[in-house]
Motif scaffolding. Structure first.
Motif, mmCIF file in Angstrom:
data_model
loop_
_atom_site.group_PDB
_atom_site.id
_atom_site.type_symbol
_atom_site.label_atom_id
_atom_site.label_comp_id
_atom_site.label_asym_id
_atom_site.label_seq_id
_atom_site.Cartn_x
_atom_site.Cartn_y
_atom_site.Cartn_z
ATOM 1 N N LYS A 71 0.811 -1.213 0.000
ATOM 2 C CA LYS A 71 0.000 0.000 0.000
ATOM 3 C C LYS A 71 0.850 1.270 0.000
ATOM 4 O O LYS A 71 0.598 2.181 -0.777
ATOM 5 N N LYS A 72 1.840 1.353 0.865
ATOM 6 C CA LYS A 72 2.721 2.522 0.908
ATOM 7 C C LYS A 72 4.146 2.135 0.528
ATOM 8 O O LYS A 72 5.115 2.720 0.996
ATOM 9 N N GLY A 73 4.265 1.161 -0.332
ATOM 10 C CA GLY A 73 5.567 0.652 -0.739
ATOM 11 C C GLY A 73 6.426 1.683 -1.442
ATOM 12 O O GLY A 73 7.632 1.725 -1.253
ATOM 13 N N HIS A 74 5.803 2.528 -2.242
ATOM 14 C CA HIS A 74 6.565 3.543 -2.978
ATOM 15 C C HIS A 74 7.228 4.532 -2.027
ATOM 16 O O HIS A 74 8.344 4.977 -2.258
ATOM 17 N N LYS A 75 6.563 4.849 -0.919
ATOM 18 C CA LYS A 75 7.157 5.762 0.057
ATOM 19 C C LYS A 75 8.344 5.112 0.760
ATOM 20 O O LYS A 75 9.363 5.758 1.014
ATOM 21 N N TRP A 76 8.204 3.835 1.076
ATOM 22 C CA TRP A 76 9.322 3.114 1.695
ATOM 23 C C TRP A 76 10.498 2.986 0.736
ATOM 24 O O TRP A 76 11.652 3.095 1.147
ATOM 25 N N LEU A 77 10.202 2.775 -0.537
ATOM 26 C CA LEU A 77 11.271 2.688 -1.538
ATOM 27 C C LEU A 77 12.032 4.006 -1.633
ATOM 28 O O LEU A 77 13.265 4.008 -1.709
ATOM 29 N N ILE A 78 11.322 5.106 -1.619
ATOM 30 C CA ILE A 78 11.980 6.414 -1.668
ATOM 31 C C ILE A 78 12.853 6.608 -0.432
ATOM 32 O O ILE A 78 13.995 7.054 -0.531
ATOM 33 N N PHE A 79 12.318 6.257 0.733
ATOM 34 C CA PHE A 79 13.064 6.399 1.980
ATOM 35 C C PHE A 79 14.340 5.549 1.960
ATOM 36 O O PHE A 79 15.430 6.037 2.272
ATOM 37 N N ILE A 80 14.212 4.279 1.576
ATOM 38 C CA ILE A 80 15.378 3.384 1.529
ATOM 39 C C ILE A 80 16.386 3.879 0.496
ATOM 40 O O ILE A 80 17.600 3.831 0.716
ATOM 41 N N PHE A 81 15.897 4.378 -0.637
ATOM 42 C CA PHE A 81 16.790 4.906 -1.670
ATOM 43 C C PHE A 81 17.584 6.100 -1.150
ATOM 44 O O PHE A 81 18.788 6.209 -1.385
ATOM 45 N N ILE A 82 16.919 7.011 -0.456
ATOM 46 C CA ILE A 82 17.606 8.192 0.078
ATOM 47 C C ILE A 82 18.672 7.783 1.085
ATOM 48 O O ILE A 82 19.797 8.296 1.047
ATOM 49 N N ILE A 83 18.342 6.858 1.974
ATOM 50 C CA ILE A 83 19.323 6.373 2.961
ATOM 51 C C ILE A 83 20.515 5.737 2.250
ATOM 52 O O ILE A 83 21.672 6.015 2.583
ATOM 53 N N THR A 84 20.241 4.903 1.263
ATOM 54 C CA THR A 84 21.316 4.232 0.521
ATOM 55 C C THR A 84 22.187 5.254 -0.208
ATOM 56 O O THR A 84 23.419 5.169 -0.176
ATOM 57 N N ALA A 85 21.569 6.226 -0.855
ATOM 58 C CA ALA A 85 22.322 7.257 -1.579
ATOM 59 C C ALA A 85 23.174 8.087 -0.622
ATOM 60 O O ALA A 85 24.325 8.424 -0.948
ATOM 61 N N LEU A 86 22.653 8.392 0.562
ATOM 62 C CA LEU A 86 23.427 9.133 1.558
ATOM 63 C C LEU A 86 24.645 8.334 2.029
ATOM 64 O O LEU A 86 25.741 8.886 2.165
ATOM 65 N N ILE A 87 24.441 7.058 2.259
ATOM 66 C CA ILE A 87 25.562 6.207 2.680
ATOM 67 C C ILE A 87 26.617 6.150 1.586
ATOM 68 O O ILE A 87 27.815 6.252 1.857
ATOM 69 N N MET A 88 26.179 6.005 0.326
ATOM 70 C CA MET A 88 27.123 5.988 -0.796
ATOM 71 C C MET A 88 27.893 7.296 -0.888
ATOM 72 O O MET A 88 29.113 7.302 -1.072
ATOM 73 N N ALA A 89 27.180 8.416 -0.772
ATOM 74 C CA ALA A 89 27.821 9.728 -0.876
ATOM 75 C C ALA A 89 28.810 9.962 0.260
ATOM 76 O O ALA A 89 29.929 10.440 0.030
ATOM 77 N N LEU A 90 28.426 9.620 1.479
ATOM 78 C CA LEU A 90 29.331 9.795 2.614
ATOM 79 C C LEU A 90 30.564 8.904 2.489
ATOM 80 O O LEU A 90 31.677 9.325 2.804
ATOM 81 N N ASN A 91 30.366 7.683 2.019
ATOM 82 C CA ASN A 91 31.493 6.776 1.820
ATOM 83 C C ASN A 91 32.431 7.319 0.745
ATOM 84 O O ASN A 91 33.656 7.263 0.881
ATOM 85 N N TYR A 92 31.859 7.881 -0.325
ATOM 86 C CA TYR A 92 32.679 8.447 -1.398
ATOM 87 C C TYR A 92 33.462 9.662 -0.899
ATOM 88 O O TYR A 92 34.652 9.809 -1.186
ATOM 89 N N LEU A 93 32.812 10.519 -0.129
ATOM 90 C CA LEU A 93 33.500 11.676 0.448
ATOM 91 C C LEU A 93 34.646 11.236 1.362
ATOM 92 O O LEU A 93 35.710 11.843 1.367
ATOM 93 N N LYS A 94 34.399 10.172 2.122
ATOM 94 C CA LYS A 94 35.445 9.638 3.000
ATOM 95 C C LYS A 94 36.640 9.154 2.169
ATOM 96 O O LYS A 94 37.789 9.399 2.517
ATOM 97 N N LYS A 95 36.358 8.515 1.040
ATOM 98 C CA LYS A 95 37.443 8.043 0.164
ATOM 99 C C LYS A 95 38.239 9.203 -0.411
ATOM 100 O O LYS A 95 39.461 9.136 -0.536
ATOM 101 N N ILE A 96 37.552 10.272 -0.789
ATOM 102 C CA ILE A 96 38.216 11.428 -1.372
ATOM 103 C C ILE A 96 39.087 12.138 -0.341
ATOM 104 O O ILE A 96 40.218 12.523 -0.628
ATOM 105 N N ILE A 97 38.556 12.303 0.859
ATOM 106 C CA ILE A 97 39.265 13.047 1.899
ATOM 107 C C ILE A 97 40.472 12.273 2.413
ATOM 108 O O ILE A 97 41.541 12.839 2.628
ATOM 109 N N TYR A 98 40.310 10.961 2.591
ATOM 110 C CA TYR A 98 41.417 10.157 3.138
ATOM 111 C C TYR A 98 42.121 9.489 2.038
ATOM 112 O O TYR A 98 42.482 8.730 1.573
#
Length: 98
Positions: A71-98
């Motif tokens: 029923k509200k699967g699309h909202k959960w997908l958006i939420f999980i996608f945002i969390i995943t994208a944030l983790i990817m971005a933070l990990n990439y920034l960590k790689k660049i900085i260190y």
């Protein structure tokens, strides 16, 4: 299972980003992280590429949503996608900085 792991270890793809630009891409470490996860080494998997498990959760939930039409699967997908994208971005920034 050992056959699959050995196959993956022997046939890892080269990163075109690294070949052309000389720096790691946001997905670098994904293959190694998957191998660690298949070997049962969760700690090394999370250290190598922290976004792997959220990515797997996202893909599994997407498949389940496509089959069962939550029923509200699309909202959960958006939420999980945002969390995943944030983790990817933070990990990439960590790689660049260190």
């Amino acid at each position: 299972m050992n056959t699959i792991i050995e196959f993956l270890k022997n046939n890892m793809l080269d990163c075109m980003w690294v070949k052309t630009l000389g720096t790691q891409c946001p997905g670098c470490g994904l293959q190694r992280s998957m191998i660690f996860l298949l070997e049962g080494n969760l700690k090394d998997s999370l250290i190598t590429y922290p976004a792997l498990i959220p990515t797997i959760i996202l893909l599994v939930y997407l498949m389940l949503h496509l089959i069962f039409k939550f029923k509200k699967g699309h909202k959960w997908l958006i939420f999980i996608f945002i969390i995943t994208a944030l983790i990817m971005a933070l990990n990439y920034l960590k790689k660049i900085i260190y």
